[in-house]
Design an enzyme around this catalytic site. Structure first.
Site, PDB file in Angstrom:
ATOM      1  N   GLY A 129       0.830  -1.199   0.000  1.00 27.75           N
ATOM      2  CA  GLY A 129       0.000   0.000   0.000  1.00 27.75           C
ATOM      3  C   GLY A 129       0.861   1.244   0.000  1.00 27.75           C
ATOM      4  N   GLU A 246      12.991  -3.996  -3.914  1.00 31.52           N
ATOM      5  CA  GLU A 246      12.081  -4.144  -5.042  1.00 31.52           C
ATOM      6  C   GLU A 246      12.808  -3.934  -6.363  1.00 31.52           C
ATOM      7  OE1 GLU A 246       7.594  -2.666  -6.321  1.00 31.52           O
ATOM      8  OE2 GLU A 246       8.715  -1.545  -4.823  1.00 31.52           O
TER       9      GLU A 246
END
Length: 384
Positions: A129, A246
């Site tokens: 999120g 990431e």
């Protein structure tokens, strides 16, 4: 970096290869792309097999529940699983590839003990999120607010492009805990339970017809203060740790997959007569060289991350920038080789090509990566 393999590493490869040869035929068929509960169960089942065989969290540190494997063993694992056609992490990717590593690096002992074992055992799924409708590339402009109320934060706002939110148990959530602070300094990183009252998930349908993304609405959701990773208002620094995972190591298995895809394209071109086109052959050869260089860069990034406490450095931005564009060209070339076969939405080639379009946006746009390379690697002044 020494790119040769020791006898111990060769034995590790042989054991892994033998385990894959006996395990993969036992796996159930992959569920339909629209069956998200089925896909969750399938992906968690594969993770459980990895855990029971001792391959889960291979490169995670020992105090995080991992095996503390060497960078070379990690890379061997990625090579062999991809070459064998083993399942990807799927719905587990947020927990395994960046939320979990972030908690391992930044969380307390209690937080690591609570959240990391269920990820490694294939029991819980995480989603991310971060992005909001008005805060994508400029992530620090996020508006979702968290107001302190005793031992909890009361969170209100919305998030978008929340991967696998519809099947997730937890969300790595960025919130604004100090509206008066400069935008990079008033953010905190929370672990939010997805079954908390006030969480609403609305799936978003992509160009390919899939619904792996969602918009998430948060209406006075109570999140315990004990679920904050890092200090209050220090979330931007923690977020940079998440994004380094990431960008720096989350895509490494895909490089091996792209090299395999190039081999498949070469065989297809020979079969359908396109191999006679010298321009196409040069293009395939150049792409083979690019992905070979990306694999070497991957090896360097993984090794550097191990030397720096497991956190990837700015080399991840170099990789992300180059890989995103190389992947797009790969699937443009696939369309050229395969012709009409690459147009149907029931074809895996088509879905991969559509997916490749997102890579220059996801995990930080190419423009953001260029800024990072310019400022943090080349030492150029910040743009005005």
């Amino acid at each position: 970096m020494d790119l040769t393999y020791t006898e111990e590493e060769q034995e590790f490869r042989a054991r892994l290869r033998a385990w894959l040869a006996t395990t993969l035929p036992e796996l159930p068929p992959r569920p339909s792309p629209d069956d998200w509960p089925g896909r969750r169960a399938h992906d968690l089942g594969w993770q459980r097999r990895l855990y029971e065989a001792g391959y889960a969290g291979l490169h995670w540190p020992l105090d995080a529940g991992g095996r503390g494997a060497t960078p070379t063993q990690h890379l061997i694992f990625l090579e062999e699983t991809e070459r064998a056609g083993a399942p990807y992490v799927g719905a587990n990717f947020v927990g395994l590839l960046h939320a979990g590593p972030t908690i391992a690096a930044e969380g307390t002992a209690g937080q690591r003990a609570r959240w990391l074992p269920p990820v490694l055992r294939g029991e819980e799924v995480w989603c991310q999120g971060f992005s909001e409708p008005d805060a994508g590339s400029d992530l620090a402009s996020l508006r979702t607010r968290a107001e302190r109320d005793g031992d909890a934060y009361v969170v209100t706002g919305s998030k978008i492009w929340t991967s696998h939110a519809e099947v997730a148990d937890w969300c790595e959530l960025l919130v604004r805990t100090d509206a008066r602070a400069p935008k990079h300094r008033g953010i905190s990183w929370l672990a939010m339970p997805m079954d908390a009252p006030g969480v609403t998930v609305r799936p978003l349908r992509t160009l390919a017809g899939s619904t792996e993304f969602a918009q998430m609405f948060l209406d006075e959701v109570r999140v315990p203060v004990s679920h904050r990773v890092g200090a209050e208002n220090d979330g931007w620094r923690v977020t940079m740790v998440t994004l380094s995972f990431e960008r720096g190591t989350a895509f490494v298995g895909e490089v091996v997959a792209c090299r395999r895809t190039l081999g498949e394209l070469a065989r297809a071109a020979r079969a359908n007569g396109r191999w006679d086109d010298p321009v196409l052959r040069r293009r395939l050869g150049r792409l083979w060289g690019e992905f070979g260089a990306l694999w070497r860069l991957t090896q360097w990034n993984v090794s550097e991350s191990q030397r720096s406490g497991g956190i990837p450095g700015t080399g991840g931005s170099v990789f992300k920038l180059a890989y995103s564009h190389a992947r797009q060209e790969l699937y443009d070339t696939a369309a050229e080789v395969l012709g009409a076969r690459s147009l149907g939405l029931d074809e895996e080639w088509t879905l991969d090509r559509l997916s490749s379009l997102s890579y220059t946006i996801a995990a930080g746009t190419s423009q953001i990566q260029r800024n990072i390379v310019a400022e943090r690697i080349l030492g150029l002044p910040k743009g005005r």
